[in-house]
Each structure stands twice: as C-alpha cells, then as structure tokens.
Scaffold this motif. Structure first.
Motif, PDB file in Angstrom:
ATOM      1  N   LYS A  47      -9.721 -13.354   1.399  1.00  0.00           N
ATOM      2  CA  LYS A  47     -11.001 -12.764   1.805  1.00  0.00           C
ATOM      3  C   LYS A  47     -11.035 -11.250   1.590  1.00  0.00           C
ATOM      4  N   ALA A  48      -9.850 -10.660   1.432  1.00  0.00           N
ATOM      5  CA  ALA A  48      -9.788  -9.204   1.247  1.00  0.00           C
ATOM      6  C   ALA A  48      -9.023  -8.856  -0.031  1.00  0.00           C
ATOM      7  N   MET A  57       2.365  -6.119   5.257  1.00  0.00           N
ATOM      8  CA  MET A  57       3.552  -5.327   4.901  1.00  0.00           C
ATOM      9  C   MET A  57       4.758  -5.804   5.696  1.00  0.00           C
ATOM     10  N   ARG A  83      -7.686 -13.679  -7.480  1.00  0.00           N
ATOM     11  CA  ARG A  83      -7.996 -12.764  -8.590  1.00  0.00           C
ATOM     12  C   ARG A  83      -7.464 -11.352  -8.390  1.00  0.00           C
ATOM     13  N   ALA A  87      -5.702  -5.432  -3.787  1.00  0.00           N
ATOM     14  CA  ALA A  87      -6.788  -4.484  -4.070  1.00  0.00           C
ATOM     15  C   ALA A  87      -6.604  -3.172  -3.315  1.00  0.00           C
ATOM     16  N   ALA A  89      -4.414  -0.696  -0.130  1.00  0.00           N
ATOM     17  CA  ALA A  89      -4.202  -0.742   1.316  1.00  0.00           C
ATOM     18  C   ALA A  89      -5.533  -1.152   1.942  1.00  0.00           C
ATOM     19  N   ASP A  90      -5.480  -1.670   3.136  1.00  0.00           N
ATOM     20  CA  ASP A  90      -6.698  -2.169   3.776  1.00  0.00           C
ATOM     21  C   ASP A  90      -7.560  -0.995   4.248  1.00  0.00           C
ATOM     22  N   ILE A  91      -8.660  -0.781   3.547  1.00  0.00           N
ATOM     23  CA  ILE A  91      -9.527   0.362   3.820  1.00  0.00           C
ATOM     24  C   ILE A  91     -10.093   0.281   5.239  1.00  0.00           C
ATOM     25  N   LYS A  92     -10.447  -0.935   5.634  1.00  0.00           N
ATOM     26  CA  LYS A  92     -11.066  -1.091   6.961  1.00  0.00           C
ATOM     27  C   LYS A  92     -10.056  -0.824   8.070  1.00  0.00           C
ATOM     28  N   LEU A 108       2.803   4.790   6.889  1.00  0.00           N
ATOM     29  CA  LEU A 108       3.292   4.333   5.573  1.00  0.00           C
ATOM     30  C   LEU A 108       4.787   4.501   5.383  1.00  0.00           C
ATOM     31  N   TRP A 111       6.420   1.503   4.445  1.00  0.00           N
ATOM     32  CA  TRP A 111       5.844   0.693   3.365  1.00  0.00           C
ATOM     33  C   TRP A 111       6.629   0.818   2.075  1.00  0.00           C
ATOM     34  N   ARG A 113       9.603  -0.206   1.645  1.00  0.00           N
ATOM     35  CA  ARG A 113      10.731  -1.158   1.730  1.00  0.00           C
ATOM     36  C   ARG A 113      11.038  -1.801   0.382  1.00  0.00           C
ATOM     37  N   GLY A 132      -2.800   1.033  -3.191  1.00  0.00           N
ATOM     38  CA  GLY A 132      -1.523   0.548  -2.699  1.00  0.00           C
ATOM     39  C   GLY A 132      -1.027  -0.662  -3.462  1.00  0.00           C
ATOM     40  N   GLU A 135       0.680   0.755  -6.318  1.00  0.00           N
ATOM     41  CA  GLU A 135       1.896   1.393  -5.788  1.00  0.00           C
ATOM     42  C   GLU A 135       2.957   0.351  -5.453  1.00  0.00           C
ATOM     43  N   GLY A 163      -0.845   7.285  -1.419  1.00  0.00           N
ATOM     44  CA  GLY A 163       0.029   7.709  -0.316  1.00  0.00           C
ATOM     45  C   GLY A 163       1.366   7.000  -0.287  1.00  0.00           C
TER      46      GLY A 163
HETATM   47  C1  LIG Z   1       7.189  -3.308   3.694  1.00  0.00           C
HETATM   48  C2  LIG Z   1       6.953  -3.718   2.253  1.00  0.00           C
HETATM   49  C3  LIG Z   1       5.482  -3.679   1.877  1.00  0.00           C
HETATM   50  C4  LIG Z   1       5.281  -3.209   0.480  1.00  0.00           C
HETATM   51  C5  LIG Z   1       3.884  -2.613   0.303  1.00  0.00           C
HETATM   52  C6  LIG Z   1       3.927  -1.268  -0.368  1.00  0.00           C
HETATM   53  C7  LIG Z   1       2.542  -0.757  -0.712  1.00  0.00           C
HETATM   54  C8  LIG Z   1       2.107   0.368   0.179  1.00  0.00           C
HETATM   55  C9  LIG Z   1       0.647   0.685   0.167  1.00  0.00           C
HETATM   56  C10 LIG Z   1       0.350   1.978   0.902  1.00  0.00           C
HETATM   57  C11 LIG Z   1      -0.914   2.607   0.466  1.00  0.00           C
HETATM   58  C12 LIG Z   1      -1.137   3.995   0.967  1.00  0.00           C
HETATM   59  C13 LIG Z   1      -2.194   4.763   0.205  1.00  0.00           C
HETATM   60  C14 LIG Z   1      -3.095   3.837  -0.525  1.00  0.00           C
HETATM   61  C15 LIG Z   1      -4.404   3.716  -0.182  1.00  0.00           C
HETATM   62  C16 LIG Z   1      -5.244   2.690  -0.785  1.00  0.00           C
HETATM   63  O1  LIG Z   1      -4.805   1.740  -1.413  1.00  0.00           O
HETATM   64  S1  LIG Z   1      -6.893   2.925  -0.522  1.00  0.00           S
HETATM   65  C17 LIG Z   1      -7.641   1.512  -1.276  1.00  0.00           C
HETATM   66  C18 LIG Z   1      -7.590   1.569  -2.776  1.00  0.00           C
HETATM   67  N1  LIG Z   1      -8.283   0.435  -3.320  1.00  0.00           N
HETATM   68  C19 LIG Z   1      -9.587   0.459  -3.624  1.00  0.00           C
HETATM   69  O2  LIG Z   1     -10.251   1.453  -3.452  1.00  0.00           O
HETATM   70  C20 LIG Z   1     -10.191  -0.810  -4.170  1.00  0.00           C
HETATM   71  C21 LIG Z   1     -11.263  -1.322  -3.217  1.00  0.00           C
HETATM   72  N2  LIG Z   1     -11.833  -2.553  -3.708  1.00  0.00           N
HETATM   73  C22 LIG Z   1     -12.710  -2.548  -4.773  1.00  0.00           C
HETATM   74  O3  LIG Z   1     -13.011  -1.569  -5.398  1.00  0.00           O
HETATM   75  C23 LIG Z   1     -13.306  -3.893  -5.114  1.00  0.00           C
HETATM   76  O4  LIG Z   1     -13.075  -4.760  -4.014  1.00  0.00           O
HETATM   77  C24 LIG Z   1     -12.708  -4.525  -6.391  1.00  0.00           C
HETATM   78  C25 LIG Z   1     -11.195  -4.621  -6.280  1.00  0.00           C
HETATM   79  C26 LIG Z   1     -13.118  -3.710  -7.608  1.00  0.00           C
HETATM   80  C27 LIG Z   1     -13.278  -5.947  -6.511  1.00  0.00           C
HETATM   81  O5  LIG Z   1     -14.707  -5.863  -6.443  1.00  0.00           O
HETATM   82  P1  LIG Z   1     -15.553  -7.196  -6.219  1.00  0.00           P
HETATM   83  O6  LIG Z   1     -15.097  -8.233  -7.162  1.00  0.00           O
HETATM   84  O7  LIG Z   1     -16.976  -6.773  -6.181  1.00  0.00           O
HETATM   85  O8  LIG Z   1     -15.125  -7.701  -4.773  1.00  0.00           O
HETATM   86  P2  LIG Z   1     -15.572  -7.047  -3.363  1.00  0.00           P
HETATM   87  O9  LIG Z   1     -16.778  -7.746  -2.866  1.00  0.00           O
HETATM   88  O10 LIG Z   1     -15.574  -5.565  -3.443  1.00  0.00           O
HETATM   89  O11 LIG Z   1     -14.293  -7.447  -2.456  1.00  0.00           O
HETATM   90  C28 LIG Z   1     -14.162  -8.764  -1.923  1.00  0.00           C
HETATM   91  C29 LIG Z   1     -13.786  -8.598  -0.463  1.00  0.00           C
HETATM   92  O12 LIG Z   1     -12.510  -7.933  -0.390  1.00  0.00           O
HETATM   93  C30 LIG Z   1     -12.625  -6.766   0.401  1.00  0.00           C
HETATM   94  N3  LIG Z   1     -11.739  -5.717  -0.080  1.00  0.00           N
HETATM   95  C31 LIG Z   1     -11.515  -5.394  -1.380  1.00  0.00           C
HETATM   96  N4  LIG Z   1     -10.647  -4.362  -1.450  1.00  0.00           N
HETATM   97  C32 LIG Z   1     -10.299  -4.036  -0.168  1.00  0.00           C
HETATM   98  C33 LIG Z   1      -9.407  -3.060   0.403  1.00  0.00           C
HETATM   99  N5  LIG Z   1      -8.697  -2.252  -0.316  1.00  0.00           N
HETATM  100  N6  LIG Z   1      -9.361  -3.024   1.763  1.00  0.00           N
HETATM  101  C34 LIG Z   1     -10.079  -3.874   2.521  1.00  0.00           C
HETATM  102  N7  LIG Z   1     -10.919  -4.842   2.041  1.00  0.00           N
HETATM  103  C35 LIG Z   1     -11.010  -4.900   0.702  1.00  0.00           C
HETATM  104  C36 LIG Z   1     -14.083  -6.365   0.286  1.00  0.00           C
HETATM  105  O13 LIG Z   1     -14.432  -5.532   1.371  1.00  0.00           O
HETATM  106  C37 LIG Z   1     -14.757  -7.710   0.307  1.00  0.00           C
HETATM  107  O14 LIG Z   1     -14.748  -8.171   1.640  1.00  0.00           O
HETATM  108  P3  LIG Z   1     -16.162  -8.606   2.332  1.00  0.00           P
HETATM  109  O15 LIG Z   1     -17.085  -7.438   2.162  1.00  0.00           O
HETATM  110  O16 LIG Z   1     -15.814  -8.893   3.754  1.00  0.00           O
HETATM  111  O17 LIG Z   1     -16.607  -9.806   1.561  1.00  0.00           O
END
Ligand SMILES: CCCCCCCCCCCCC/C=C/C(=O)SCCNC(=O)CCNC(=O)[C@H](O)C(C)(C)COP(=O)(O)OP(=O)(O)OC[C@H]1O[C@@H](n2cnc3c(N)ncnc32)[C@H](O)[C@@H]1OP(=O)(O)O
Length: 281
Positions: A47-48, A57, A83, A87, A89-92, A108, A111, A113, A132, A135, A163
């Motif tokens: 869903k996300a 994580m 797919r 996408a 880290a969880d923005i919400k 983080l 994160w 690990r 993320g 990353e 980050g």
């Molecule tokens: C201990 C070991 C663990 C290892 C892990 C290491 C990794 C560490 C990570 C640490 C990260 C720190 C810093 C990083 C920050 C970020 O990552 S910020 C987020 C960056 N990503 C984005 O900006 C992408 C956001 N998403 C999009 O642009 C689009 O979703 C898409 C990917 C282009 C797809 O578009 P589309 O097909 O139109 O689908 P959507 O309708 O947009 O998405 C479907 C549902 O998914 C939800 N969603 C998508 N991405 C996120 C997200 N990043 N966070 C939360 N939710 C997300 C989107 O909201 C939709 O949900 P609903 O609206 O409820 O349907």
C-alpha cells in the motif's frame, strides 16, 4: 522453475527450492532461504510501495542478524514485491518530526545496518528505488536491476536531502555530475542509464531478476564464508582509504588467508583437480 514452498511467492526462484526452517513473515517483509545457502528478504508493504518505515527497518535488521549468525547462509538477497523495490523512507512517518527529535534521537543512525553486514548482500532492484530505497540498494554489495527499475534521490522535492548515504554512495558510484544532477533536480534515472553509469552491474527482464541474483548469490555462497568476509571488507576499504593504504590493507588480508585452512583446501583442490570443500576455517 521450482516454486518456493508455503511462502507466498510473487516470482519463482528457478535454481533451488526453499528449505523449511528459518522462514518467517513480519508485518513488512518475508524472510526465507534456499538450499543454495542464500537468504532472501522481500520487502512487502504494497500500500506504500514498500516505503521504509521504522518497523520495516527493524524487521530487515532482525533478518540480517539471523542470516549473519546462520552458518548455513553464505549470501543474502534483498528485493521488493510489487512495482517498487522501496519508494523511499516513509514520508508520512517523517512528516511530524522536528529537528530536536531527529537530531536528538540521531534518527537513521540504525538504518545503516545493511552496510555493516558481514555476509555479502545483493540488491535485486525490481522497481522504484527512490530516496531511502536507492540508499538501501546502494548499501548492498552488488546491485542488479530489472529493466523496469528506476533510481532516484528526490528528497530535494520534499525540502530535504538524502539522509542514509545517498549523496556519498551515489557520487562514488556514478561520479559527481550525475549524482549532483539527481540530488539537485530530484529526477530519476532508468535501469539502462544506471547500468551505463555504473550504479548497477546487471539489468535483466523483471521476471528473470530474482533468478539472476540468486545464481550469483549461490556462487558466492559456495565460497569460504571466512574468505568472502575478508574479500568484502577489502573491497569496501577502497571507499575509505588512499590507494597506497588500500593496497597495503589488501596485501595484509591476502597474507592472512594463508593462516586459514580454506586457503590450503582451495589451492589443494585445484592441484588435485577436484571441487574445494571449504569449512570456513
Ligand atoms: C536496519 C536495516 C534497514 C535498511 C534500510 C536502509 C535505508 C535507510 C533509509 C533512510 C532514509 C533517510 C533519508 C531518505 C528520505 C527519503 O527517502 S524521503 C522519500 C523519497 N521518496 C520519494 O520522494 C518518492 C515518493 N513517492 C513517489 O514519488 C511516488 O509514490 C512514485 C514512487 C513515483 C509512484 O507514484 P504512483 O505510481 O503515482 O503511486 P502513488 O499513488 O504516489 O503511491 C502509491 C501509494 O504509496 C504511497 N507512497 C509512495 N511513496 C511513499 C513514501 N516514500 N512514503 C510514504 N508513502 C509513500 C503513496 O502515498 C500512495 O499511498 P496512498 O496515497 O495511501 O494510496
């Protein structure tokens, strides 16, 4: 193609079936391993788009800890279901946080690990690897991509920056100009561009991705785990040192392999024209 038994499988692993033990599903991931000594972590938060929340994580960290402690595992694959690889880290989840909370709690810090894993980790990037998610893939040792994969660091569009190593690992992987363009514009690159840029080492059709990653992981898992850990550490030192220091470290680690039974077994097996039987000692 053999299908994984009992674990809900979105794609078959042709090479080997799954063994029965050490298989579990959390809230956000599925963990299993094949009889080719390969551990598999599948992100599954459809869903996300497999957005990386803290719970996910923690589950990935738990799975990696288990695989690192399990002598029957020689390599690990991380992939996504659906797919997206992830996408981001969880923005919400991040939205309500403030500076004091993220800085005070060193948000983080845990994160990373994946990058500290002893055993080799392969990222099988099946779709969106944004923020993320990119990353996470870059923390892995080897990155394979589906021809549908897309890589981006779009944090700038959210008013923030990568980050968890994005500005550092991406720059080392693809060079300053493309890394700067991706981080400053937030625009992604497709799998074929990622291959040309050196971000990934193989691009295959989506339905072959897991099998290709598993073939390589199974080859690595056949090697001495002691030696693969030494080799992985030596390659990673290249990111942290000068060439002279890195060559010296490598030579010392090469010398160290002569203190292991596995080195003696490997060279004896070659001389006697037989398959090596490594004991990780
Ligand atoms: C201990 C070991 C663990 C290892 C892990 C290491 C990794 C560490 C990570 C640490 C990260 C720190 C810093 C990083 C920050 C970020 O990552 S910020 C987020 C960056 N990503 C984005 O900006 C992408 C956001 N998403 C999009 O642009 C689009 O979703 C898409 C990917 C282009 C797809 O578009 P589309 O097909 O139109 O689908 P959507 O309708 O947009 O998405 C479907 C549902 O998914 C939800 N969603 C998508 N991405 C996120 C997200 N990043 N966070 C939360 N939710 C997300 C989107 O909201 C939709 O949900 P609903 O609206 O409820 O349907």
């Amino acid at each position: 193609m053999l299908r994984k038994a009992t674990v809900r499988l979105t794609r078959p692993i042709a090479a080997r079936s799954l063994t029965s033990e050490n298989r579990w599903s959390g809230d956000f991931i599925h963990v299993s391993h094949t009889d080719a000594k390969v551990g598999l972590i599948e992100l599954d938060r459809p869903k996300a788009l497999n957005a990386l929340c803290d719970g996910l994580m923690l589950e990935v960290a738990k799975a990696l800890d288990e695989f690192d402690a399990d002598k029957s595992i020689g390599a690990v694959i991380i992939t996504g279901r659906g797919r997206a690889f992830a996408a981001g880290a969880d923005i919400k989840e991040m939205l309500p946080l403030n500076y004091a909370q993220v800085a005070g709690g060193d948000f983080l810090a845990h994160w990373g690990r994946v990058s500290k894993n002893t055993k080799p980790v392969l990222a099988a990037v099946n779709g969106f690897a944004f923020g993320g998610g990119c990353e996470l893939a870059m923390m892995c040792d080897i990155m394979y991509a589906s021809d549908k994969a897309v890589f981006g660091q779009p944090e700038i569009k959210l008013g923030t920056i990568p980050g968890a190593g994005g500005t550092q690992r991406l720059t080392r992987a693809v060079g300053k100009s493309l890394a700067m363009e991706m981080c400053l514009s937030g625009e992604p690159i497709k799998a074929d561009q990622a291959l040309v840029a050196g971000l990934v080492s193989k691009v295959v059709p989506g339905d072959q991705l897991l099998d290709e990653a598993h073939k390589t992981a199974a080859k690595i898992a056949e090697m001495s785990q002691l030696t693969t850990a030494i080799c992985k550490e030596a390659v990673n030192v290249a990111f942290e040192s000068t060439l002279a220091e890195g060559v010296r470290f490598e030579r010392r680690m090469f010398h160290a392999t002569f203190g292991t039974e596995d080195r003696r077994e490997g060279m004896s097996a070659f001389a006697e024209k037989r398959k090596a039987n490594f004991k990780d000692c």
